[in-house]
Design an enzyme around this catalytic site. Structure first.
Site, PDB file in Angstrom:
ATOM      1  N   SER A 550       4.405  -3.964 -10.206  1.00 46.99           N
ATOM      2  CA  SER A 550       3.149  -4.085  -9.471  1.00 46.99           C
ATOM      3  C   SER A 550       2.968  -5.515  -8.961  1.00 46.99           C
ATOM      4  O   SER A 550       3.790  -5.967  -8.171  1.00 46.99           O
ATOM      5  CB  SER A 550       2.019  -3.637 -10.387  1.00 46.99           C
ATOM      6  N   ASP A 636       1.776   7.322  -6.606  1.00 48.90           N
ATOM      7  CA  ASP A 636       1.232   6.008  -6.974  1.00 48.90           C
ATOM      8  C   ASP A 636       0.127   5.679  -5.972  1.00 48.90           C
ATOM      9  O   ASP A 636       0.412   5.290  -4.829  1.00 48.90           O
ATOM     10  CB  ASP A 636       2.329   4.936  -6.939  1.00 48.90           C
ATOM     11  N   HIS A 675       1.596   5.196 -10.772  1.00 47.27           N
ATOM     12  CA  HIS A 675       1.738   3.761 -11.000  1.00 47.27           C
ATOM     13  C   HIS A 675       2.284   3.463 -12.384  1.00 47.27           C
ATOM     14  O   HIS A 675       2.788   2.382 -12.629  1.00 47.27           O
ATOM     15  CB  HIS A 675       0.377   3.101 -10.800  1.00 47.27           C
TER      16      HIS A 675
HETATM   17  O1  LIG Z   1      -6.817  -2.281  -8.864  1.00 51.23           O
HETATM   18  C1  LIG Z   1      -6.994  -2.393 -10.044  1.00 51.23           C
HETATM   19  N1  LIG Z   1      -6.441  -3.368 -10.813  1.00 51.23           N
HETATM   20  C2  LIG Z   1      -5.505  -4.299 -10.247  1.00 51.23           C
HETATM   21  C3  LIG Z   1      -4.133  -3.642 -10.087  1.00 51.23           C
HETATM   22  O2  LIG Z   1      -3.918  -2.520 -10.519  1.00 51.23           O
HETATM   23  N2  LIG Z   1      -3.178  -4.336  -9.448  1.00 51.23           N
HETATM   24  C4  LIG Z   1      -3.331  -5.665  -8.888  1.00 51.23           C
HETATM   25  C5  LIG Z   1      -2.078  -5.859  -8.021  1.00 51.23           C
HETATM   26  C6  LIG Z   1      -1.308  -4.598  -8.073  1.00 51.23           C
HETATM   27  C7  LIG Z   1      -1.835  -3.819  -9.249  1.00 51.23           C
HETATM   28  C8  LIG Z   1      -1.034  -4.121 -10.530  1.00 51.23           C
HETATM   29  O3  LIG Z   1      -0.621  -5.259 -10.688  1.00 51.23           O
HETATM   30  O4  LIG Z   1      -0.953  -3.205 -11.376  1.00 51.23           O
HETATM   31  O5  LIG Z   1      -7.766  -1.541 -10.783  1.00 51.23           O
HETATM   32  C9  LIG Z   1      -8.509  -0.562 -10.027  1.00 51.23           C
HETATM   33  C10 LIG Z   1      -9.160   0.266 -11.104  1.00 51.23           C
HETATM   34  C11 LIG Z   1      -8.445   1.321 -11.648  1.00 51.23           C
HETATM   35  C12 LIG Z   1      -9.027   2.084 -12.647  1.00 51.23           C
HETATM   36  C13 LIG Z   1     -10.316   1.778 -13.110  1.00 51.23           C
HETATM   37  C14 LIG Z   1     -11.012   0.689 -12.553  1.00 51.23           C
HETATM   38  C15 LIG Z   1     -10.433  -0.078 -11.555  1.00 51.23           C
END
Ligand SMILES: O=C(NCC(=O)N1CCC[C@H]1C(=O)O)OCc1ccccc1
Length: 705
Positions: A550, A636, A675
């Site tokens: 990610s 994903d 994911h």
């Molecule tokens: O986007 C994210 N978080 C950041 C994220 O997932 N990122 C940030 C960059 C790419 C990816 C990763 O690194 O997993 O969470 C969204 C969410 C999901 C479920 C409940 C509440 C909020």
């Protein structure tokens, strides 16, 4: 390895985007349509190259067998008390999903309460969210399909094990929280969203906080909180006393607003909210409250976090009180309340957890728990309980669950359960924490794990696996994992975990040191971790594999663009690779709080410099890409697969076609997967087997049975 002929992907050079004074061509824009025939053909063509390459690994059966054998150990979570029962997540070893057991007494077998494995033959339906009602009689649970972020919420009677009729759909990025009457329930929904199966790439907008009454249909639910900004996600938690709703709207992945709504009457419509914080200036997390006095964990004016008290009768910031001040080095991680009068707080001290009890009324330190070097995985107990559990792990300890009983002022602690892993003997391994200097001289912590004696006798030819993430205030603390042990044991390797900037290991300053215009520090830190491992003769650049997922996939892809000579192989999982367009898809807009956005000129200027898709080089006699494997999946909807599809297309065209590019550049695309959250054990084992096969073949390292 033989020269590859990569699938040809058509390029549409007419797709040009103007970013201020810069024209950027986006020839693989068509790969952003997951359902297009051409895209599906592209995916199939890629898998036709990758799968045979992985299957030809002579060790594949032995690797799969070893992973399966080591993985097959019983796992159990700490017990959770709700109402008059204890609940525990258990896995016999290879079950695709863990099962929830209900016990009347501790240390009993209890009986199956919810087994997600019965919901799908391939284990791709997973439990992604849950919340017990206050009296412990109703269990609200969210199921996800094929790894998507979308969940469907159902309600199960604890006594009968039967589900209520209603199903709440179009839910994601949502808290689940109950009224103390055990009938009212709040959740965040996108009820006007058309498609929600996790393969759509568009962003969801206008989340609203709904009130649901148990036993009624979703179309009767009432909008209780909504905001104008379409990108806000509305966090909500009913206070421990039941009289208030704590609302924490968040826009990005950092800093939230703070409102309090009174719940004193029948919920008939939108709540009137008392604003506490109306600008995104810090993180504020509800810990507990005593009537009008609310306690929050926050990094407001405290980069290492502190606990403050806010009086609703006078909630101006000038009237806030600091109850537990920030520590100048250690970072507050988790803060809960227990035994009526205590805060239970975990802090990170040089990336290792320490656990404390403080008195709520005075903020006085009451007790420090003695812990080994490692991590607190979870703390279980409510303020009204006089018993809590916490689970500890480290690189060499899978899980030890401690039970703590509070009788009067006595604090009695004992081991509740220790997980044993087959014939794994921790005495054959050792862990070391080193601090290496990055490009700008900043000291970065790194954990090294190997077989005993290896680190003290470096040969310069040991395979090494370097993992990193570096973003979103996430701290990589010690964790137990079969894959680490197999690399150490069966590939005779060293595992390294670099706590690079962008994470939360040293609070806000560490996070800020790796975001926006500082993002290059993450890449420098990771490259300097690799240099350290090579300079110290722990490994060499032909035996070093880097891996990240990610935001960590972005890290890996940026590093092979910038310093390919350092690495023998690169594993880039579900990476964010098109930094100019990431914010357009699903929840990507939320990541601006770390990455910035190409719609802002100053941010475009630094994004274009490291965006993996836009910085692919043409190999020459001096340099080529390391063996590179991208991994992604069709459901994903956190990081949409288009990032990896566009990147591999350009990489194979620009680099793959060059006679100087001998190392393979491949992508592994999974179906009915997302994911990573909720991935069934069978798919985890398949994926890990393929990754090890790729590493074994490309680093040319033997797998010792
Ligand atoms: O986007 C994210 N978080 C950041 C994220 O997932 N990122 C940030 C960059 C790419 C990816 C990763 O690194 O997993 O969470 C969204 C969410 C999901 C479920 C409940 C509440 C909020």
């Amino acid at each position: 390895t033989s020269k590859f002929t990569y699938p040809l992907a058509s390029r549409d050079e007419t797709v040009v985007e103007e970013y201020f004074d810069t024209k950027i061509v986006d020839p693989y824009r068509w790969l952003e349509s997951p359902d297009a025939e051409k895209t599906k053909e592209f995916v199939e063509a890629q898998n036709r190259v990758t799968i045979p390459f992985l299957d030809e690994c002579e060790y594949k059966p032995a690797i799969r067998e070893k992973i399966t054998k080591l993985w097959n150990y019983p796992k159990a979570s700490e017990p959770y008390r709700h109402g008059s029962h204890y609940f525990q997540y258990r896995n016999t070893g290879l079950q695709n999903q863990s099962v929830i057991y209900k016990m009347d007494e501790l240390h009993t077998e209890g009986k199956v309460f919810l087994d997600p494995n019965t919901l799908s033959p391939d284990g791709t339906i997973a439990l992604q969210a849950s919340s017990f009602s206050d009296n412990g009689k109703i269990f609200a649970y969210g199921l996800s399909k094929s790894g998507s972020d979308w969940i469907e919420v159902r309600f199960r009677s604890v006594e009968t094990g039967e589900d209520y009729n209603e199903v709440l759909k179009k839910v994601r990025y949502s808290s689940l929280t109950w009224m103390k009457d055990n009938v009212g329930f709040f959740y965040g929904g996108y009820l006007d969203q058309i498609k929600s199966d996790g393969t759509e790439i568009d962003a969801s907008e206008n989340q609203k906080l709904y009130y649901h009454k148990l036993g009624t249909e979703q179309d009767k639910d009432i909008v209780t909180v909504k905001f104008d900004d379409p990108h806000l996600r509305i966090g909500a938690e009913v206070s421990h006393c039941g009289k208030y709703l704590v609302i924490t709207p968040v826009k990005g992945c950092k800093n939230n607003l703070l409102y309090i709504g009174k719940l004193d009457k029948e919920i008939t419509g939108e709540l009137s909210l008392q604003p506490i914080v109306e600008s995104f200036n810090a993180d504020y997390e509800y810990v507990t409250n005593d009537d009008d006095i609310f306690y929050f964990k926050t990094n407001r004016n405290a980069p290492n976090y502190h606990i403050i008290a806010v009086d609703l009768k006078n909630s101006a910031e000038s009237n806030w009180k600091t109850i537990i001040p920030e520590h100048e080095k250690d970072v507050i991680d988790d803060a809960q309340s227990i035994n009526h009068k205590y805060f239970v707080i975990s802090k990170l001290h040089d990336v290792k957890h320490v656990l404390y009890l403080y008195e709520i009324s005075t903020g006085k330190l009451v007790h420090e728990f003695k812990l080994d070097v490692g991590s607190i995985m979870g703390i279980s107990g409510k303020r009204k309980h006089t018993r809590m559990f916490y689970s500890f792990c480290s690189f060499l300890t899978p899980s030890i669950i401690y039970q703590v009983d509070f009788e009067d002022d006595k604090i009695e602690e004992k081991v509740y359960h220790e997980t044993v892993v087959g014939d794994f003997d921790r005495n054959n391994y050792e862990t070391k924490q080193v601090f290496y200097e990055s490009k700008d001289g900043v000291k970065v912590p790194m954990f090294l794990i190997s077989a005993k004696g290896v680190l003290d006798n470096p040969t310069g030819d040991t395979p090494a696996w370097l993992y990193g993430y570096g973003g979103f205030n996430i701290s990589l603390t010690p964790s137990f994992g079969i894959s680490k042990l197999i690399f150490i044991n069966n590939f005779k390797g060293i595992y390294a975990l670099a706590n690079i900037r962008g994470g939360g290991e040293y609070g806000n300053k560490w996070h800020d040191g790796g975001r926006f215009e500082n993002k290059q520090n993450c890449f420098d830190d990771f490259q300097y971790a690799a240099k350290y491992l090579i300079d110290k003769k722990y490994t060499n650049n032909k035996k070093l594999v880097i891996q990240g997922g990610s935001n960590g996939g972005l890290l890996v892809a940026a590093c092979i663009n910038q310093a390919p000579e350092l690495f023998g192989a690169a594993i880039c999982q579900v990476g964010v690779l098109d930094m100019l367009r990431y914010h357009k898809f699903t929840i990507g807009h939320a990541w601006k709080s770390d990455f910035g956005c190409s719609s802002e000129e100053d941010q475009f200027k630094y994004l274009i410099k490291y965006s993996p898709l836009h910085n692919i080089f043409e190999p020459n006699e001096e340099k080529q890409y390391p063996a590179t494997l991208l991994l992604t999946a069709d459901h994903d909807d956190r990081v949409v697969p288009l990032h990896s599809l566009k990147f591999i297309a350009e990489l194979q065209r620009k680099a793959g076609r060059s006679p100087h590019q001998q190392n393979p550049l491949l992508i592994r695309l999974e179906t009915k997967a997302g994911h990573g959250g909720g991935k069934p054990t069978s798919k985890i084992i398949d994926e890990l087997t393929d990754i090890f096969c790729f590493v074994s073949r490309t680093l040319n390292i033997q797998f010792y049975q």
